[in-house]
Design a protein around this motif. Structure first.
Motif, PDB file in Angstrom:
ATOM      1  N   CYS A 236       0.856  -1.180   0.000  1.00  0.00           N
ATOM      2  CA  CYS A 236       0.000   0.000   0.000  1.00  0.00           C
ATOM      3  C   CYS A 236       0.899   1.238   0.000  1.00  0.00           C
ATOM      4  O   CYS A 236       2.117   1.140   0.103  1.00  0.00           O
ATOM      5  N   HIS A 237       0.324   2.411  -0.092  1.00  0.00           N
ATOM      6  CA  HIS A 237       1.123   3.630  -0.249  1.00  0.00           C
ATOM      7  C   HIS A 237       2.052   3.866   0.935  1.00  0.00           C
ATOM      8  O   HIS A 237       3.216   4.247   0.760  1.00  0.00           O
ATOM      9  N   CYS A 238       1.584   3.650   2.140  1.00  0.00           N
ATOM     10  CA  CYS A 238       2.413   3.917   3.329  1.00  0.00           C
ATOM     11  C   CYS A 238       3.284   2.732   3.707  1.00  0.00           C
ATOM     12  O   CYS A 238       4.163   2.867   4.556  1.00  0.00           O
ATOM     13  N   GLY A 239       3.050   1.577   3.115  1.00  0.00           N
ATOM     14  CA  GLY A 239       3.902   0.422   3.374  1.00  0.00           C
ATOM     15  C   GLY A 239       3.462  -0.471   4.518  1.00  0.00           C
ATOM     16  O   GLY A 239       4.140  -1.449   4.834  1.00  0.00           O
ATOM     17  N   ALA A 240       2.341  -0.176   5.137  1.00  0.00           N
ATOM     18  CA  ALA A 240       1.891  -0.988   6.281  1.00  0.00           C
ATOM     19  C   ALA A 240       1.439  -2.386   5.854  1.00  0.00           C
ATOM     20  O   ALA A 240       1.541  -3.333   6.623  1.00  0.00           O
TER      21      ALA A 240
ATOM     22  N   CYS B 144      -3.390   4.659   4.972  1.00  0.00           N
ATOM     23  CA  CYS B 144      -3.350   5.395   3.701  1.00  0.00           C
ATOM     24  C   CYS B 144      -4.577   5.136   2.836  1.00  0.00           C
ATOM     25  O   CYS B 144      -4.774   5.825   1.832  1.00  0.00           O
TER      26      CYS B 144
ATOM     27  N   CYS C 212      -5.895  -0.404   3.644  1.00  0.00           N
ATOM     28  CA  CYS C 212      -5.004   0.070   4.694  1.00  0.00           C
ATOM     29  C   CYS C 212      -5.716   1.103   5.558  1.00  0.00           C
ATOM     30  O   CYS C 212      -6.313   2.055   5.039  1.00  0.00           O
TER      31      CYS C 212
HETATM   32 ZN    ZN Z   1      -0.972   2.077   3.924  1.00  0.00          ZN
END
Ligand code: ZN
Length: 118
Positions: free
Chosen positions: A6-10, A72, A69
């Protein structure tokens, strides 16, 4: 092995191989989220997520859980709610664009006929 996040990497998704095709669906949820779906057996895809980072959405006939997510908002995948189902969806919008560029995209009429439109 293909890895997307995902965009934030979580949330990290690891798929075993490129999908044979990607599906663009016009059902009520897909048309809003604009996902491009690759389908796999659930056991073949590894999802790694920080604790509490996955929000789930279930609606209608409750046949699947759509996951996004919590930080994000990117929609990453869906999982079947019924154990009998051996299919899950991975949203390839979260992967390197080269995967989308080199994979056939088919339009699926999930809103009405449940058939491909192309
Ligand atoms: Zn994320």
């Amino acid at each position: 092995m293909l890895t997307g996040t995902c965009h934030c990497g979580a949330i990290r998704i690891q798929a075993p191989r490129k999908p044979r095709r990607l599906t663009s669906c016009n059902c009520s949820i897909c048309r809003r989220q604009a996902g491009l779906w690759g389908f796999y057996e659930p056991g073949k895809v590894k999802i790694t997520a920080r604790k509490g980072s996955i929000d789930r959405y279930v609606w209608g006939d409750k046949s699947l859980r759509l996951c996004r997510c919590a930080t994000c908002g990117c929609v990453t995948h869906w999982l079947p709610t019924a154990r009998a189902s051996n299919r899950m969806g991975v949203n390839f919008r979260n992967f390197d664009p080269s995967v989308i560029e080199t994979t056939r995209i088919r339009k699926f009429d999930g809103a009405n006929t449940w058939k491909f439109l192309d």
